[in-house]
Design an enzyme around this catalytic site. Structure first.
Site, mmCIF file in Angstrom:
data_model
loop_
_atom_site.group_PDB
_atom_site.id
_atom_site.type_symbol
_atom_site.label_atom_id
_atom_site.label_comp_id
_atom_site.label_asym_id
_atom_site.label_seq_id
_atom_site.Cartn_x
_atom_site.Cartn_y
_atom_site.Cartn_z
ATOM 1 N N GLU A 172 -29.440 -0.554 -9.042
ATOM 2 C CA GLU A 172 -30.547 -1.284 -8.397
ATOM 3 C C GLU A 172 -30.237 -1.566 -6.919
ATOM 4 O O GLU A 172 -30.745 -2.520 -6.339
ATOM 5 C CB GLU A 172 -30.827 -2.589 -9.167
ATOM 6 C CG GLU A 172 -32.284 -2.963 -9.296
ATOM 7 C CD GLU A 172 -33.076 -2.071 -10.230
ATOM 8 O OE1 GLU A 172 -32.479 -1.247 -10.960
ATOM 9 O OE2 GLU A 172 -34.304 -2.173 -10.205
ATOM 10 N N GLY A 220 -4.800 -14.697 -18.531
ATOM 11 C CA GLY A 220 -3.616 -13.853 -18.691
ATOM 12 C C GLY A 220 -3.661 -13.029 -19.961
ATOM 13 O O GLY A 220 -4.706 -12.893 -20.608
HETATM 14 C C1 LIG Z 1 -22.867 2.748 -14.687
HETATM 15 C C2 LIG Z 1 -24.038 3.110 -13.810
HETATM 16 C C3 LIG Z 1 -25.312 2.939 -14.318
HETATM 17 C C4 LIG Z 1 -26.416 3.284 -13.532
HETATM 18 N N1 LIG Z 1 -27.655 3.106 -14.073
HETATM 19 C C5 LIG Z 1 -28.729 3.481 -13.353
HETATM 20 C C6 LIG Z 1 -30.040 3.349 -13.887
HETATM 21 O O1 LIG Z 1 -30.246 2.868 -15.008
HETATM 22 N N2 LIG Z 1 -31.102 3.768 -13.157
HETATM 23 C C7 LIG Z 1 -30.928 4.295 -11.911
HETATM 24 O O2 LIG Z 1 -31.922 4.671 -11.285
HETATM 25 N N3 LIG Z 1 -29.698 4.436 -11.374
HETATM 26 C C8 LIG Z 1 -28.600 4.040 -12.054
HETATM 27 N N4 LIG Z 1 -27.349 4.182 -11.510
HETATM 28 C C9 LIG Z 1 -27.213 4.786 -10.192
HETATM 29 C C10 LIG Z 1 -26.943 3.731 -9.113
HETATM 30 O O3 LIG Z 1 -28.140 3.068 -8.771
HETATM 31 C C11 LIG Z 1 -26.347 4.484 -7.923
HETATM 32 O O4 LIG Z 1 -25.064 4.966 -8.308
HETATM 33 C C12 LIG Z 1 -26.202 3.579 -6.726
HETATM 34 O O5 LIG Z 1 -27.462 3.237 -6.213
HETATM 35 C C13 LIG Z 1 -25.379 4.244 -5.608
HETATM 36 O O6 LIG Z 1 -25.981 5.464 -5.266
HETATM 37 P P1 LIG Z 1 -25.116 6.805 -5.221
HETATM 38 O O7 LIG Z 1 -24.307 6.884 -6.492
HETATM 39 O O8 LIG Z 1 -26.041 7.908 -4.877
HETATM 40 O O9 LIG Z 1 -24.041 6.553 -4.094
HETATM 41 P P2 LIG Z 1 -24.220 6.764 -2.539
HETATM 42 O O10 LIG Z 1 -25.613 6.405 -2.085
HETATM 43 O O11 LIG Z 1 -23.698 8.100 -2.189
HETATM 44 O O12 LIG Z 1 -23.235 5.633 -2.011
HETATM 45 C C14 LIG Z 1 -21.816 5.724 -2.140
HETATM 46 C C15 LIG Z 1 -21.199 4.503 -1.487
HETATM 47 O O13 LIG Z 1 -21.572 4.446 -0.102
HETATM 48 C C16 LIG Z 1 -22.220 3.219 0.183
HETATM 49 N N5 LIG Z 1 -23.296 3.458 1.142
HETATM 50 C C17 LIG Z 1 -24.337 4.361 1.009
HETATM 51 N N6 LIG Z 1 -25.145 4.287 2.083
HETATM 52 C C18 LIG Z 1 -24.606 3.330 2.909
HETATM 53 C C19 LIG Z 1 -24.968 2.807 4.173
HETATM 54 N N7 LIG Z 1 -26.056 3.241 4.841
HETATM 55 N N8 LIG Z 1 -24.197 1.832 4.703
HETATM 56 C C20 LIG Z 1 -23.096 1.358 4.057
HETATM 57 N N9 LIG Z 1 -22.691 1.836 2.843
HETATM 58 C C21 LIG Z 1 -23.429 2.802 2.294
HETATM 59 C C22 LIG Z 1 -22.769 2.724 -1.148
HETATM 60 O O14 LIG Z 1 -22.936 1.318 -1.148
HETATM 61 C C23 LIG Z 1 -21.684 3.190 -2.108
HETATM 62 O O15 LIG Z 1 -20.648 2.258 -2.115
HETATM 63 C C24 LIG Z 1 -26.232 3.821 -12.247
HETATM 64 C C25 LIG Z 1 -24.922 3.943 -11.734
HETATM 65 C C26 LIG Z 1 -23.837 3.591 -12.495
HETATM 66 C C27 LIG Z 1 -22.447 3.731 -11.911
#
Ligand SMILES: Cc1cc2nc3c(=O)[nH]c(=O)nc-3n(C[C@H](O)[C@H](O)[C@H](O)COP(=O)(O)OP(=O)(O)OC[C@H]3O[C@@H](n4cnc5c(N)ncnc54)[C@H](O)[C@@H]3O)c2cc1C
Length: 154
Positions: free
Chosen positions: A133, A107
């Site tokens: 990842e 809390g």
């Molecule tokens: C704080 C932070 C730190 C990061 N650090 C790193 C880093 O050090 N190195 C690096 O390489 N990347 C990094 N990232 C990137 C991160 O890996 C991506 O944001 C993540 O993989 C999601 O990809 P996207 O943002 O392109 O979202 P999208 O792929 O557009 O996905 C958006 C949403 O849709 C869902 N989704 C997508 N496809 C599907 C599917 N086929 N079925 C069901 N659900 C789906 C996803 O789970 C997510 O919830 C970081 C992100 C954040 C927020």
């Protein structure tokens, strides 16, 4: 292909990092509860708190075992894509749950007092372990594809 192989090694590590934060929040909460609640008293509120702590504890333990197994398979050079995804998906969720419960159970007194500021930080930090990842949703797709291909082998 190389990228996916890399994930097999790094996803258990991300799971382990999440578990470190989840465990810190959990242990902090247990200490807080020990100091502030008497769990043996038959008052519904205490029993409810004990039940929530038990759920968090078992989630973290289960995720830790899965993470160790995924990392062990990687060390042995064995296929571990399914286990790596399972460990990351489960560790992220278990640690998020630990941080949410910590904030709720401790809390205002537990989370905003000056010497307790890490609890609030852990709560903010933990979500990203379910995102980078490979998001939790993507892990579940990897797991289900692996499970279905395992089934096809029978
Ligand atoms: C704080 C932070 C730190 C990061 N650090 C790193 C880093 O050090 N190195 C690096 O390489 N990347 C990094 N990232 C990137 C991160 O890996 C991506 O944001 C993540 O993989 C999601 O990809 P996207 O943002 O392109 O979202 P999208 O792929 O557009 O996905 C958006 C949403 O849709 C869902 N989704 C997508 N496809 C599907 C599917 N086929 N079925 C069901 N659900 C789906 C996803 O789970 C997510 O919830 C970081 C992100 C954040 C927020």
């Amino acid at each position: 292909m190389t990228a996916m192989k890399t994930f097999d090694n790094t996803r258990p590590l991300v799971g382990a990092m999440a578990l470190g934060i989840g465990r810190a929040a959990y242990e902090y909460t247990c200490e807080f509860v020990k100091k502030n609640y008497v769990l043996s008293r038959p008052v519904p509120r205490y029993a409810a708190i004990a039940e929530r702590l038990a759920r968090v504890g078992r989630g973290l333990e289960a995720a830790r075992t899965l993470t160790w197994r995924a990392a062990w398979l990687a060390d042995e050079g064995e296929p571990n894509a399914k286990e790596a995804s399972m460990s990351k998906a489960m560790a992220g969720q278990a640690a998020i749950r630990a941080c949410i419960e910590a904030i709720e159970i401790c809390g205002a007194e537990g989370s905003i007092a000056k010497d307790h500021q890490l609890l609030e930080k852990w709560f903010r930090d933990i979500k990203v372990y379910d995102i980078f990842e490979g998001t939790g949703q993507i892990q579940r797709i990897v797991i289900s594809k692996r499970l279905i291909s395992d089934l096809k082998a029978f």
